[in-house]
Design a protein around this motif. Sequence first.
Motif, PDB file in Angstrom:
ATOM      1  N   ALA A  69       0.817  -1.215   0.000  1.00 47.20           N
ATOM      2  CA  ALA A  69       0.000   0.000   0.000  1.00 47.20           C
ATOM      3  C   ALA A  69       0.846   1.259   0.000  1.00 47.20           C
TER       4      ALA A  69
ATOM      5  N   LYS B  72       2.290   4.555  -1.380  1.00 42.96           N
ATOM      6  CA  LYS B  72       1.648   5.554  -2.236  1.00 42.96           C
ATOM      7  C   LYS B  72       2.238   5.568  -3.641  1.00 42.96           C
TER       8      LYS B  72
ATOM      9  N   THR C 234      -4.376   3.811   1.111  1.00 38.99           N
ATOM     10  CA  THR C 234      -2.967   4.189   1.226  1.00 38.99           C
ATOM     11  C   THR C 234      -2.507   4.094   2.679  1.00 38.99           C
TER      12      THR C 234
END
Length: 544
Positions: free
Chosen positions: A93, A95, A114
């Motif tokens: 996850a 970004k 995120t």
Amino acid sequence: MSGRAKKPAAPRKKANGYKMPAPIANGEVIHDTIMKKKWRIGPSIGTGGFGEIYSACDHDSSPKGSNYPFVVKIEPHENGPLFVEKHFYVRNANKDDIANYMKSKKLSSLGMPTYFGNGSHDYKGEKYRYLVLERYGKDLWSLFKECGRSFPTTTVFQLGLQMLDVLEYIHSRGYVHADIKGANILLGLKKGTENQAYLVDFGLATRVNDKEFKPDPKCAHNGTIEYTSRDAHLGVSTMRGDLEILGYNMLQWIIGELPWEKVLTQPKKVQEMKESFLKNVRSNISKQDSQVPDALIKFFEYINSMKPKDTPDYNKCRSFFESYLKSEGKTRTSKLEFTPSKKKSKTKSNASLTEDAPIQNANGDAPKAKRGRKPAIVESSSDADENQEPESPKVVKRKVKRKSTEPSVVVKVKKTKMTPKATPPVKKNHVNTATQTSMEKPKNLKRSPRQVSFDSPVAAIIGDNKSLRTRKDISANSSGDIFEDSFEIQDKKIRPKKRLLSDEEVTVKRVVKKKVTTMKPKKTASTKSWKDLPTVVNGRSPPK
């Protein structure tokens, strides 16, 4: 004298056995040593299966009101689910990784949350694990219940397309989600993300099994039982299993309820029903709800054609959903609508007017119905008279086709109120309510089945008045007559007749079935008995 010290309260535990964290005060600051950031905890926004979720913000920022841009998931350090989820977010996850994937797939948005930070925190002697994520809006399960357990079909297929994008990303990273459901799908909260759904809660996320497909009884029936895939019922999480779970959610959002929801306490029974359901999915879905689009049936049929270790053909699955949306004039980027579509109600034919059909007045409005009265009818055949105001509000009109060419005539019929005939006054000491007039009757009086409509009370039969006077405990109205509440019995002095002192024999003839009987009183030398008294005539005996 010193009292006993109180034992510390036992930690809260969920039904699944996980220890729940103690409440954390607002304003508590946690330190992220890895990302070198500080987070300030805000109000709690909910609890999960293994921990609590708090709103949060940067330590240096001051959010207005309750507009905290982040959430912090906290669980006791001895629990395990958040540990699994934390490692998934750390690996998948990031970004930058999400942005690169979206660019390669030419996606404007992706429902992958995120990750912003994680670590450990000590609070009042307890050690906790925490995870910092972006904050999202309402979950689909809450919306599903608010909408009467039904989503518009086009919205269901839009959500299906968004979840296929997320699953493709997760599977490309070598993981399966294994717990897709409405409670784990949240809508975006930021401006511009209101129509994007995000798949969260990776506590059951596992690595894709590269080994031979082999059932694992220790992990059997994992996940949320109503959506668990057939592979997960055997203890193995697969990519085709994620698609199957998504299909169950979409089916529930359309029809409102899955066929096995009444036996959720029996996992093996649920497993058998799912296997039987998908053996002939087309006929089974048609039996349950014929309104389910063919695109969803084709999606299930494609899942049935896959082998356990196959990688799904996501483009083929998207084509099923997109073709349906195109037929309905929608696209995947259309606004998500969560108001259930109104079903067309059956309307009665207005070809002929009946007494039950509403009658319009001159202004086109239906007259207000009055209780106990039927409005008079005005027959009219020309439109020229429609705008005329009736002289009385009781007069209404009804359109009737005329075959004659003569000018129409409006006939106004008024229902006159008849004056009720006067009822004779009630006799003195007479409480029979049936003979009273409507003005004299109480309004809230409920008629009793014991009331009668006699105009005069039944004559009292008076027996031995002397014996009644001597017994004070017996009233004059002590009779058990069923009409005792409709008249009064009054004591009346009667002048006694002359007593017969003759010992002569008396013969009385009584006709009984056309036969004559003779009664002779017996004579005895002892005292007189009741048989020596004069004969009873006409139902009365002379007084003593």
